[in-house]
Motif scaffolding. Structure first.
Motif, PDB file in Angstrom:
ATOM      1  N   VAL A 279       0.854  -1.188   0.000  1.00  0.00           N
ATOM      2  CA  VAL A 279       0.000   0.000   0.000  1.00  0.00           C
ATOM      3  C   VAL A 279       0.888   1.235   0.000  1.00  0.00           C
ATOM      4  CG1 VAL A 279      -1.826   1.238   1.210  1.00  0.00           C
ATOM      5  CG2 VAL A 279      -1.810  -1.264   1.218  1.00  0.00           C
ATOM      6  N   GLY A 280       0.863   1.985  -1.113  1.00  0.00           N
ATOM      7  CA  GLY A 280       1.763   3.115  -1.273  1.00  0.00           C
ATOM      8  C   GLY A 280       1.133   4.453  -0.947  1.00  0.00           C
ATOM      9  N   LEU A 281       1.903   5.496  -1.124  1.00  0.00           N
ATOM     10  CA  LEU A 281       1.497   6.863  -0.864  1.00  0.00           C
ATOM     11  C   LEU A 281       0.850   7.474  -2.102  1.00  0.00           C
ATOM     12  CD1 LEU A 281       4.788   8.028   0.901  1.00  0.00           C
ATOM     13  CD2 LEU A 281       2.752   7.015   1.971  1.00  0.00           C
ATOM     14  N   THR A 282      -0.023   8.457  -1.902  1.00  0.00           N
ATOM     15  CA  THR A 282      -0.688   9.074  -3.056  1.00  0.00           C
ATOM     16  C   THR A 282       0.311   9.798  -3.952  1.00  0.00           C
ATOM     17  OG1 THR A 282      -1.190  11.032  -1.711  1.00  0.00           O
ATOM     18  CG2 THR A 282      -2.907   9.359  -1.897  1.00  0.00           C
ATOM     19  N   CYS A 283       1.411  10.291  -3.402  1.00  0.00           N
ATOM     20  CA  CYS A 283       2.418  10.947  -4.230  1.00  0.00           C
ATOM     21  C   CYS A 283       3.140   9.967  -5.142  1.00  0.00           C
ATOM     22  CB  CYS A 283       3.416  11.713  -3.360  1.00  0.00           C
ATOM     23  SG  CYS A 283       4.308  10.704  -2.177  1.00  0.00           S
ATOM     24  N   GLU A 284       2.915   8.667  -4.903  1.00  0.00           N
ATOM     25  CA  GLU A 284       3.481   7.612  -5.747  1.00  0.00           C
ATOM     26  C   GLU A 284       2.400   6.837  -6.498  1.00  0.00           C
ATOM     27  OE1 GLU A 284       7.061   6.563  -2.555  1.00  0.00           O
ATOM     28  OE2 GLU A 284       5.244   5.338  -2.637  1.00  0.00           O
ATOM     29  N   ILE A 291       0.126  13.495   5.921  1.00  0.00           N
ATOM     30  CA  ILE A 291      -0.265  13.856   7.281  1.00  0.00           C
ATOM     31  C   ILE A 291      -0.766  15.297   7.208  1.00  0.00           C
ATOM     32  CG2 ILE A 291       0.507  14.106   9.652  1.00  0.00           C
ATOM     33  CD1 ILE A 291       2.740  12.071   8.934  1.00  0.00           C
ATOM     34  N   ILE A 292      -2.009  15.517   7.609  1.00  0.00           N
ATOM     35  CA  ILE A 292      -2.676  16.780   7.313  1.00  0.00           C
ATOM     36  C   ILE A 292      -2.273  17.886   8.280  1.00  0.00           C
ATOM     37  CG2 ILE A 292      -4.923  17.905   7.100  1.00  0.00           C
ATOM     38  CD1 ILE A 292      -6.067  15.128   6.338  1.00  0.00           C
ATOM     39  N   ALA A 293      -2.389  17.649   9.561  1.00  0.00           N
ATOM     40  CA  ALA A 293      -2.142  18.705  10.549  1.00  0.00           C
ATOM     41  C   ALA A 293      -0.643  18.893  10.767  1.00  0.00           C
ATOM     42  CB  ALA A 293      -2.828  18.372  11.862  1.00  0.00           C
ATOM     43  N   PRO A 294      -0.172  20.125  10.889  1.00  0.00           N
ATOM     44  CA  PRO A 294       1.276  20.360  10.976  1.00  0.00           C
ATOM     45  C   PRO A 294       1.932  19.778  12.212  1.00  0.00           C
ATOM     46  CG  PRO A 294       0.039  22.411  11.287  1.00  0.00           C
ATOM     47  CD  PRO A 294      -0.945  21.377  10.820  1.00  0.00           C
ATOM     48  N   GLU A 295       1.179  19.621  13.313  1.00  0.00           N
ATOM     49  CA  GLU A 295       1.791  19.098  14.535  1.00  0.00           C
ATOM     50  C   GLU A 295       1.796  17.562  14.593  1.00  0.00           C
ATOM     51  OE1 GLU A 295      -2.585  19.488  15.328  1.00  0.00           O
ATOM     52  OE2 GLU A 295      -1.043  20.719  14.374  1.00  0.00           O
ATOM     53  N   GLN A 296       1.048  16.912  13.699  1.00  0.00           N
ATOM     54  CA  GLN A 296       0.870  15.470  13.804  1.00  0.00           C
ATOM     55  C   GLN A 296       2.128  14.654  13.492  1.00  0.00           C
ATOM     56  OE1 GLN A 296      -1.982  14.923  15.167  1.00  0.00           O
ATOM     57  NE2 GLN A 296      -1.596  12.749  15.454  1.00  0.00           N
ATOM     58  N   PRO A 297       3.007  15.071  12.571  1.00  0.00           N
ATOM     59  CA  PRO A 297       4.227  14.281  12.353  1.00  0.00           C
ATOM     60  C   PRO A 297       5.047  14.077  13.619  1.00  0.00           C
ATOM     61  CG  PRO A 297       3.946  15.838  10.571  1.00  0.00           C
ATOM     62  CD  PRO A 297       2.904  16.177  11.591  1.00  0.00           C
ATOM     63  N   GLU A 319       8.825   5.298   9.415  1.00  0.00           N
ATOM     64  CA  GLU A 319       9.493   6.597   9.339  1.00  0.00           C
ATOM     65  C   GLU A 319       8.528   7.669   8.867  1.00  0.00           C
ATOM     66  OE1 GLU A 319      12.753   6.223   6.682  1.00  0.00           O
ATOM     67  OE2 GLU A 319      13.931   4.922   8.013  1.00  0.00           O
ATOM     68  N   ILE A 320       8.792   8.894   9.275  1.00  0.00           N
ATOM     69  CA  ILE A 320       8.082  10.049   8.728  1.00  0.00           C
ATOM     70  C   ILE A 320       8.893  10.531   7.527  1.00  0.00           C
ATOM     71  CG2 ILE A 320       7.096  12.313   9.195  1.00  0.00           C
ATOM     72  CD1 ILE A 320       5.967   9.971  10.879  1.00  0.00           C
ATOM     73  N   GLU A 321       8.295  10.475   6.364  1.00  0.00           N
ATOM     74  CA  GLU A 321       8.996  10.818   5.134  1.00  0.00           C
ATOM     75  C   GLU A 321       8.599  12.213   4.652  1.00  0.00           C
ATOM     76  OE1 GLU A 321       8.431   7.779   2.198  1.00  0.00           O
ATOM     77  OE2 GLU A 321       8.605   6.134   3.653  1.00  0.00           O
ATOM     78  N   ARG A 322       9.492  12.839   3.897  1.00  0.00           N
ATOM     79  CA  ARG A 322       9.195  14.125   3.278  1.00  0.00           C
ATOM     80  C   ARG A 322       9.192  13.936   1.764  1.00  0.00           C
ATOM     81  NH1 ARG A 322      10.012  18.733   6.456  1.00  0.00           N
ATOM     82  NH2 ARG A 322       9.002  19.797   4.702  1.00  0.00           N
ATOM     83  N   HIS A 323       8.099  14.315   1.136  1.00  0.00           N
ATOM     84  CA  HIS A 323       7.977  14.288  -0.316  1.00  0.00           C
ATOM     85  C   HIS A 323       7.301  15.574  -0.751  1.00  0.00           C
ATOM     86  CE1 HIS A 323       9.121  10.040  -0.532  1.00  0.00           C
ATOM     87  NE2 HIS A 323       8.282   9.811   0.471  1.00  0.00           N
ATOM     88  N   GLY A 324       7.973  16.347  -1.594  1.00  0.00           N
ATOM     89  CA  GLY A 324       7.377  17.574  -2.098  1.00  0.00           C
ATOM     90  C   GLY A 324       7.061  18.593  -1.032  1.00  0.00           C
ATOM     91  N   GLY A 325       7.704  18.502   0.113  1.00  0.00           N
ATOM     92  CA  GLY A 325       7.465  19.453   1.189  1.00  0.00           C
ATOM     93  C   GLY A 325       6.462  18.988   2.223  1.00  0.00           C
ATOM     94  N   GLY A 326       5.654  17.952   1.899  1.00  0.00           N
ATOM     95  CA  GLY A 326       4.682  17.426   2.845  1.00  0.00           C
ATOM     96  C   GLY A 326       5.252  16.291   3.674  1.00  0.00           C
ATOM     97  N   HIS A 327       4.534  15.922   4.733  1.00  0.00           N
ATOM     98  CA  HIS A 327       4.923  14.811   5.604  1.00  0.00           C
ATOM     99  C   HIS A 327       4.053  13.603   5.283  1.00  0.00           C
ATOM    100  CE1 HIS A 327       6.419  18.300   7.921  1.00  0.00           C
ATOM    101  NE2 HIS A 327       7.343  17.475   8.351  1.00  0.00           N
ATOM    102  N   TRP A 328       4.679  12.437   5.265  1.00  0.00           N
ATOM    103  CA  TRP A 328       3.981  11.206   4.895  1.00  0.00           C
ATOM    104  C   TRP A 328       4.435  10.078   5.812  1.00  0.00           C
ATOM    105  CZ3 TRP A 328       1.041  11.730   0.209  1.00  0.00           C
ATOM    106  CH2 TRP A 328       1.285  12.916  -0.485  1.00  0.00           C
TER     107      TRP A 328
END
Length: 459
Positions: A279-284, A291-297, A319-328
């Motif tokens: 199950v992959g990420l939408t950016c892929e 992760i929507i809220a800025p404090e949630q990562p 892991e918390i990943e960074r793709h395109g500036g967002g957290h995933w």
């Protein structure tokens, strides 16, 4: 405060909270509309609103921009359209005056009617902006109330396209604002509905008590899933994977801990991890959004670090990943967990699935109930009867049997939140409309007896 794009991480514009005097004006405007609304053809206007909402692509685009996910936004819009349709169909019968009946006192009959609160306020969260913005507003409108909604400051983009769809005469206003806006709203309404965290829920309840208005609270969860020895493991792993990672686990009814019979634990764990890895990420091109809220990562990272430091094993993700500036965060399966770890006791609100082996149903139930929360749960067993027997022992408001997180899709079942997961009448099912109504009794004396029980008086 600023409005952030969860996919790119960029600040797109400043938040524009409605000024206090304008909020008071909105409340006053809605109160002026309330009498006409109680006498209006409410079903027709609500149906028009639902049809417009179901077909509006600008609203959908705003939801996607707010949350960074597509599939869940499409489903969210569909569920809300169905919610409106269901209330239009059900409300007339539910709002019928109670039948009159004779009282125990001879000659007296009891009748009554239902009186809607004039103005209801809803303070709603960021994880499902449209659904949780309207899940209480729609039955309140159907009951005859005017409604003002203050969504989360994290996801305000949907407000403008939604308000363009509200027909003339429908007393619904959705306002942009922050915590101060929500606090001010409590003092302007006759009843308040809040969905969000336990700490903020306490503040809302205290403010409502001071204002002497009822508060209905839907708060956090730490939903358990129990898998007994005879369960269909293919079905259980698929359901639990969806229940724990849909919307990237950012749902109050997400599965956040899994207790599996020891004799099938290893097989379950292998199967779950194999499925999670696919199950992959939408950016892929996959289904897991950012992760929507800025404090949630930071919350997810803290729970993962605490678990690993105490001996947990990461099988996927982690892991918390960074793709395109967002957290995933990818679907993360953990084993070797116990209740000394944050990931098993505190609300994570992310796609983490910690799996713990247990020695039979009694231990599973004890661990599942070892929580300050009691929103919902899931049980998988060889038979419905076996699952129901375990479900009946859980301190949770709704239990999915041989499935997971059904409360996200099935809103007909009346339930109450247990423990710190909420307070007040059922949000689900036909009874939920009663939260927005007061019952008034008419006590009618039809006796023709002279002075049947009063103090004797002289002619």
């Amino acid at each position: 405060m600023n409005v952030r794009n969860p996919v790119t991480g960029r600040i797109e514009r400043p938040l524009a909270p409605v000024p206090p005097d304008r909020l008071a004006g909105v409340a006053a405007e809605l109160r002026m509309m309330a009498p006409a609304w109680r006498d209006a053809d409410r079903g027709t206007l609500l149906s028009r609103f639902g049809a417009a909402l179901a077909a509006d692509d600008e609203l959908l685009a705003a939801l996607v921009a707010d949350t960074g996910r597509v599939a869940e936004s499409l489903l969210e819009r569909q569920i809300v359209a169905g919610l409106i349709d269901r209330w239009v169909r059900q409300a007339p019968a539910l709002l019928a005056p109670p039948a009159e009946f004779p009282a125990s006192l001879p000659g007296v009959h009891v009748g009554g009617d239902l009186v809607p609160y004039e103005l209801v306020g809803a303070i709603t969260p960021w994880n499902f902006p449209l659904l949780l913005g309207l899940i209480d507003a729609v039955p309140a409108l159907a009951a005859g109330c005017a409604v003002v909604v203050k969504p989360s400051e994290v996801t305000p983009r949907f407000i403008e396209p939604l308000m363009r769809l509200v027909p003339d005469g429908l007393p619904l206003r959705v306002v942009e604002g922050d915590g101060a806006t929500g606090s001010a709203l409590v003092d302007l309404v006759d009843a308040v509905v809040f969905t969000g965290s336990v700490p903020t829920g306490r503040l809302v309840a205290q403010a409502a008590a001071r204002a002497f208005v009822p508060a209905y609270l839907e708060l956090g969860g730490k939903d358990p899933a129990i898998v007994l020895a005879g369960a269909d493991l293919d079905r259980a792993t698929s359901a639990i994977l969806w229940g724990g990672t849909a919307n990237a686990g950012q749902s109050c009814q997400s599965i956040e801990r899994v207790y599996v019979a020891r004799e099938v634990h290893d097989e379950f764990l292998t199967l779950l991890a194999d499925k999670a890895a696919q199950v992959g990420l939408t950016c892929e091109g996959g289904p897991i959004g950012p992760i929507i809220a800025p404090e949630q990562p930071d919350v997810l990272a803290a729970h993962l670090a605490d678990a690993v430091a105490k001996g947990a094993v990461v099988h996927t993700g982690g892991e918390i990943e960074r793709h395109g500036g967002g957290h995933w965060c990818r679907p993360t399966v953990l084993s070797g967990v116990d209740h000394t770890m944050l990931v098993m006791t505190e609300e994570t609100f992310g796609p983490l699935l910690p799996v713990m082996a247990v020695d039979g149903p009694d231990e599973a139930v004890a661990l599942a109930n070892d929580s300050v929360y009691g929103l919902s749960a899931a049980v998988f067993a060889a038979t419905e009867e076996e699952a129901r027997a375990v479900a009946a022992r859980l301190h949770a408001g709704a239990v999915s049997v041989n499935d997971a997180s059904l409360t996200a899709l099935v809103h007909e079942g009346e339930k109450h939140s247990f423990r710190l997961s909420g307070l007040g009448g059922s949000r689900m099912g036909p009874a939920s409309i009663s939260r927005f109504l007061r019952r008034r009794a008419f006590l009618v004396n039809r006796s023709d007896a002279a002075d049947p029980w009063w103090h004797a008086t002289k002619e």
